[in-house]
Structure formats: C-alpha cells, structure tokens
Design a protein around this motif. Structure first.
Motif, PDB file in Angstrom:
ATOM      1  N   VAL A  95     100.758 -25.782  16.082  1.00 37.16           N
ATOM      2  CA  VAL A  95     100.682 -24.836  14.961  1.00 37.16           C
ATOM      3  C   VAL A  95     102.045 -24.524  14.372  1.00 37.16           C
ATOM      4  N   LEU A  96     102.083 -24.565  13.049  1.00 37.43           N
ATOM      5  CA  LEU A  96     103.270 -24.104  12.330  1.00 37.43           C
ATOM      6  C   LEU A  96     102.878 -22.845  11.577  1.00 37.43           C
ATOM      7  N   ARG A  97     103.686 -21.784  11.730  1.00 37.83           N
ATOM      8  CA  ARG A  97     103.417 -20.514  11.045  1.00 37.83           C
ATOM      9  C   ARG A  97     104.560 -20.170  10.118  1.00 37.83           C
ATOM     10  N   ARG A  98     104.221 -19.781   8.918  1.00 35.59           N
ATOM     11  CA  ARG A  98     105.215 -19.294   7.966  1.00 35.59           C
ATOM     12  C   ARG A  98     104.549 -18.135   7.245  1.00 35.59           C
TER      13      ARG A  98
ATOM     14  N   LEU B  70     109.292 -19.195  -9.438  1.00 36.29           N
ATOM     15  CA  LEU B  70     109.987 -17.933  -9.716  1.00 36.29           C
ATOM     16  C   LEU B  70     110.265 -17.170  -8.410  1.00 36.29           C
ATOM     17  N   VAL B  71     109.266 -17.161  -7.502  1.00 31.11           N
ATOM     18  CA  VAL B  71     109.472 -16.470  -6.214  1.00 31.11           C
ATOM     19  C   VAL B  71     110.569 -17.184  -5.429  1.00 31.11           C
ATOM     20  N   GLN B  72     110.534 -18.503  -5.487  1.00 33.96           N
ATOM     21  CA  GLN B  72     111.536 -19.303  -4.762  1.00 33.96           C
ATOM     22  C   GLN B  72     112.941 -18.995  -5.281  1.00 33.96           C
ATOM     23  N   ALA B  73     113.032 -18.707  -6.585  1.00 35.74           N
ATOM     24  CA  ALA B  73     114.323 -18.375  -7.194  1.00 35.74           C
ATOM     25  C   ALA B  73     114.641 -16.886  -7.007  1.00 35.74           C
ATOM     26  N   ALA B  74     113.831 -16.213  -6.174  1.00 37.39           N
ATOM     27  CA  ALA B  74     114.002 -14.782  -5.864  1.00 37.39           C
ATOM     28  C   ALA B  74     113.876 -13.893  -7.106  1.00 37.39           C
ATOM     29  N   ASP B  75     113.139 -14.385  -8.118  1.00 38.47           N
ATOM     30  CA  ASP B  75     112.910 -13.573  -9.313  1.00 38.47           C
ATOM     31  C   ASP B  75     111.490 -12.990  -9.261  1.00 38.47           C
ATOM     32  N   GLU B  76     111.295 -12.037  -8.337  1.00 40.68           N
ATOM     33  CA  GLU B  76     109.970 -11.439  -8.117  1.00 40.68           C
ATOM     34  C   GLU B  76     109.452 -10.771  -9.385  1.00 40.68           C
ATOM     35  N   GLU B  77     110.400 -10.176 -10.131  1.00 36.59           N
ATOM     36  CA  GLU B  77     110.002  -9.447 -11.335  1.00 36.59           C
ATOM     37  C   GLU B  77     109.366 -10.401 -12.348  1.00 36.59           C
ATOM     38  N   ALA B  78     110.008 -11.555 -12.548  1.00 37.74           N
ATOM     39  CA  ALA B  78     109.472 -12.545 -13.488  1.00 37.74           C
ATOM     40  C   ALA B  78     108.138 -13.101 -12.976  1.00 37.74           C
ATOM     41  N   ALA B  79     108.018 -13.250 -11.659  1.00 37.67           N
ATOM     42  CA  ALA B  79     106.769 -13.757 -11.080  1.00 37.67           C
ATOM     43  C   ALA B  79     105.632 -12.775 -11.365  1.00 37.67           C
ATOM     44  N   GLU B  80     105.890 -11.484 -11.124  1.00 42.16           N
ATOM     45  CA  GLU B  80     104.899 -10.424 -11.398  1.00 42.16           C
ATOM     46  C   GLU B  80     104.519 -10.442 -12.878  1.00 42.16           C
TER      47      GLU B  80
ATOM     48  N   GLY C 178     111.221 -23.147   0.742  1.00 37.43           N
ATOM     49  CA  GLY C 178     111.676 -21.782   1.007  1.00 37.43           C
ATOM     50  C   GLY C 178     110.914 -20.808   0.127  1.00 37.43           C
ATOM     51  N   GLY C 179     110.800 -19.559   0.574  1.00 34.01           N
ATOM     52  CA  GLY C 179     110.126 -18.542  -0.237  1.00 34.01           C
ATOM     53  C   GLY C 179     108.610 -18.609  -0.167  1.00 34.01           C
TER      54      GLY C 179
ATOM     55  N   GLU D 227     106.582 -17.788   2.162  1.00 34.44           N
ATOM     56  CA  GLU D 227     106.036 -16.580   2.774  1.00 34.44           C
ATOM     57  C   GLU D 227     105.857 -15.484   1.708  1.00 34.44           C
ATOM     58  N   ALA D 228     106.930 -15.272   0.930  1.00 32.96           N
ATOM     59  CA  ALA D 228     106.899 -14.240  -0.112  1.00 32.96           C
ATOM     60  C   ALA D 228     105.890 -14.608  -1.200  1.00 32.96           C
ATOM     61  N   TYR D 229     105.794 -15.899  -1.504  1.00 30.61           N
ATOM     62  CA  TYR D 229     104.843 -16.377  -2.512  1.00 30.61           C
ATOM     63  C   TYR D 229     103.404 -16.045  -2.091  1.00 30.61           C
ATOM     64  N   LEU D 230     103.057 -16.332  -0.829  1.00 31.15           N
ATOM     65  CA  LEU D 230     101.703 -16.032  -0.350  1.00 31.15           C
ATOM     66  C   LEU D 230     101.454 -14.522  -0.293  1.00 31.15           C
ATOM     67  N   ASP D 231     102.473 -13.754   0.078  1.00 31.12           N
ATOM     68  CA  ASP D 231     102.323 -12.295   0.105  1.00 31.12           C
ATOM     69  C   ASP D 231     102.011 -11.777  -1.298  1.00 31.12           C
ATOM     70  N   LEU D 232     102.684 -12.360  -2.290  1.00 28.88           N
ATOM     71  CA  LEU D 232     102.456 -11.933  -3.674  1.00 28.88           C
ATOM     72  C   LEU D 232     101.027 -12.272  -4.107  1.00 28.88           C
ATOM     73  N   LEU D 233     100.587 -13.495  -3.829  1.00 29.78           N
ATOM     74  CA  LEU D 233      99.218 -13.884  -4.203  1.00 29.78           C
ATOM     75  C   LEU D 233      98.195 -12.989  -3.497  1.00 29.78           C
ATOM     76  N   ALA D 234      98.466 -12.670  -2.218  1.00 33.59           N
ATOM     77  CA  ALA D 234      97.538 -11.818  -1.457  1.00 33.59           C
ATOM     78  C   ALA D 234      97.427 -10.449  -2.114  1.00 33.59           C
ATOM     79  N   ALA D 235      98.575  -9.907  -2.552  1.00 37.61           N
ATOM     80  CA  ALA D 235      98.586  -8.577  -3.174  1.00 37.61           C
ATOM     81  C   ALA D 235      97.816  -8.595  -4.504  1.00 37.61           C
TER      82      ALA D 235
END
Ligand SMILES: C[C@@]1(CC(=O)O)c2cc3[nH]c(cc4nc(cc5[nH]c(cc(n2)[C@H]1CCC(=O)O)[C@@](C)(CC(=O)O)[C@@H]5CCC(=O)O)C(CC(=O)O)=C4CCC(=O)O)c(CCC(=O)O)c3CC(=O)O
Ligand SMILES: NC(=O)C1=CN([C@@H]2O[C@H](COP(=O)(O)OP(=O)(O)OC[C@H]3O[C@@H](n4cnc5c(N)ncnc54)[C@H](O)[C@@H]3O)[C@@H](O)[C@H]2O)C=CC1
Length: 218
Positions: free
Chosen positions: A116-119, A190-200, A149-150, A152-160
């Motif tokens: 298993v690989l977890r991210r 956008l999430v990968q580029a750490a631009d959460e605001e633009a992703a939202e 990279g990113g 994890e944050a991408y999936l968290d955003l989609l989940a939200a």
C-alpha cells in the motif's frame, strides 16, 4: 486464488492483532493509520509496540491467545511465531465468520494484504494474489514516484467541494459535467503551484457555469 479488492472502513472498529513481533508491529501501524481500535494479544511485544501502548494509541493484553480474545472483534490479524497458535486463531476466527489474515499463510487467510502507498486520502493497493509480494512492493514503489506533489492538498480540496457541488447542482448530469472539469488537470495544476486561491476561484467558476446552464434549460 482470485481475490476481490476493497478499501475497508475501520475507523473505531475493533481490530485484533495476535502476536507482538516485527510483523505484528507493521500490521498495527497500518491499522492505526486507518484509525482502527487496535488490541494486541501477545506475551511479549516489540519496543515500538510498547511505545504505542504507552502513548494510548492501542491496547495490549499481555497473554497467550485464546478464543475468548475474539469477542467483540471485527477483524483479525495473526502473526505469532507459533504455527499451532496461528492455525488455531485462524480456525476460531473463521468459525466465528470473522475476516482473518495469518501473515504469509495464504491457506489461513480470508483476505490478503496488498502493498500500500498512502498519500493523504489517496491510497494505492497493489496485489498479485500471492504470486509475488516483492513484485507488488516494486510496482507500488514505481507508482509512488509517479504521484505528483500537492496531490494530498488537491484531494482535500475536492473532498471539501463534494457537499457543496451536491447542494448547488441537484441535477446529476450537471454535477457529472462539473466533476469532469474539476478533475481535468487545471485545478490540480493550480494546487500544485500552491495557488489555492486560484484553484478555489476556478472551482467556483465551473460550478457557476453548470448552474447557469441548468437555469437556462429550465
Ligand atoms: C498471500 C500473502 C498473504 C498475506 O500475508 O497477506 C503473502 C504470502 C507470503 N508472503 C511471503 C513472503 C514475503 N512477503 C513479503 C512482504 C509482503 N507480503 C505481503 C503480502 C502477502 N504475502 C500476501 C500476498 C500479497 C500479494 O502478492 O500481493 C505484503 C504485500 C503486504 C504485507 O504483508 O503487509 C508485504 C510487502 C509490503 C510492502 O513492502 O509494500 C516479503 C518481503 C519482505 O518481507 O521483505 C517476503 C519474502 C520474499 C518473498 O518470499 O517473496 C511468503 C513466503 C514465506 C516463506 O517463504 O516461508 C508467503 C506465502 C507463500 O508465498 O506461499
Ligand atoms: N520478521 C519478518 O520479517 C518475517 C516474519 N515471518 C513470519 O511471521 C511470523 C511472525 O514474525 P515476527 O513478528 O518476526 O516474529 P517474532 O518472533 O518477532 O514475534 C512473535 C510474537 O508472537 C508472540 N506469541 C508467541 N506465542 C503467542 C501466543 N500463544 N499468543 C499470542 N502471541 C504469541 C510473541 O510474544 C511475539 O510477540 C513468524 O511465523 C515468522 O516466521 C515471515 C516473513 C518475514
């Protein structure tokens, strides 16, 4: 032996681990990552397990296994160095219709463990149905390198955004079109580029686009 892959929801479920050596320790760590309520049955445990017990992360009954230990359990993992105990635990558990895995003993398993690989919320499980556990590990490691990279944050955003999309787009086809666009790579980049605001902002635009399309059709 053909198998049927699933992702078990074990949060707060009673997972019993029989044995307290290196193999059992690995099982406990995996189970804690799934937030299971873990109990270890073993006369002796590794230092790593003792540390988890001391930290209140899992329970330990310092004793030899007997069938009563299965009471109230949802799933059983067996990894002692005593083959008779392993076989007995398998028999007791399967008679009680419990799911049971005896490490490295396919004939004493109602399920196998994949590599298993977890991210974050992503998990990738690789199984070879017992043909070659090391091949499963190698493939898992190759896949590990391919997850950008990113993620994890991408999936968290989609989940939200899931409850939000369900509430805003009652029409299933519109929701499907929204998710197709939300997952086509633009939001991820956008999430990968750490631009959460633009992703939202892009997600809001996509949602609004589908909402307007629905309103025009009505
Ligand atoms: C059927 C299964 C039942 C089960 O245990 O669930 C099983 C069975 C057996 N394993 C054996 C040996 C080894 N297993 C590993 C490692 C892992 N074994 C795992 C799963 C499984 N092993 C299930 C099938 C999974 C699949 O194929 O997809 C992994 C994926 C998951 C985990 O255990 O958590 C984990 C890697 C995790 C990771 O690193 O990512 C290593 C390597 C090492 O230890 O370094 C070796 C030594 C090298 C070798 O033999 O290949 C033997 C021979 C014993 C002997 O010779 O006496 C048998 C019995 C047989 O082959 O008959
Ligand atoms: N260490 C490894 O990487 C591998 C181990 N294995 C096999 O997996 C099994 C476990 O391996 P290890 O964790 O290394 O063993 P270990 O020898 O480190 O630990 C065995 C554990 O079983 C417990 N135990 C013994 N009798 C018991 C009983 N009656 N009830 C409950 N617990 C009992 C001991 O207290 C100990 O905690 C062995 O059969 C071994 O051959 C197989 C492949 C690799």
């Amino acid at each position: 032996m053909p198998t049927y892959p699933v992702s078990l929801v074990l949060q707060d479920r009673a997972a019993l681990v029989v044995g307290g050596g290196a193999v059992a320790t690995r099982k406990v760590e995996g189970l804690l990552a799934a937030e299971a309520a873990v109990t270890v049955i073993a006369p002796e445990v590794t230092d790593a397990l003792r540390a988890l017990v001391d930290a209140g992360r899992c329970a330990w009954r310092a004793k030899a296994y007997d069938a009563d230990d299965l009471r109230g359990t949802d799933i059983v993992f067996v990894a002692t160095d005593d083959e008779d105990v392993n076989a007995r635990a398998y028999r007791d558990a399967s008679e009680a219709h419990l799911m049971v895995n005896v490490a490295d003993r396919p004939e004493l398993c109602t399920f196998f463990l994949p590599s298993v690989l977890r991210r974050g919320k992503l998990s990738i499980a690789v199984s070879t149905e017992g043909a070659s556990p090391l091949t499963a590990r190698r493939l898992r490691k190759e896949l590990e390198e391919r997850i950008p990279g990113g993620f994890e944050a991408y999936l968290d955003l989609l989940a939200a955004w899931r409850p939000r999309a369900i509430a805003a787009l009652p029409d299933e086809a519109a929701r499907y079109r929204f998710w197709q666009q939300a997952t086509d790579g633009r939001v991820q980049r956008l999430v990968q580029a750490a631009d959460e605001e633009a992703a939202e902002h892009l997600l809001e635009e996509l949602l609004e686009g589908e909402r307007t399309a629905c309103a025009t059709l009505l």
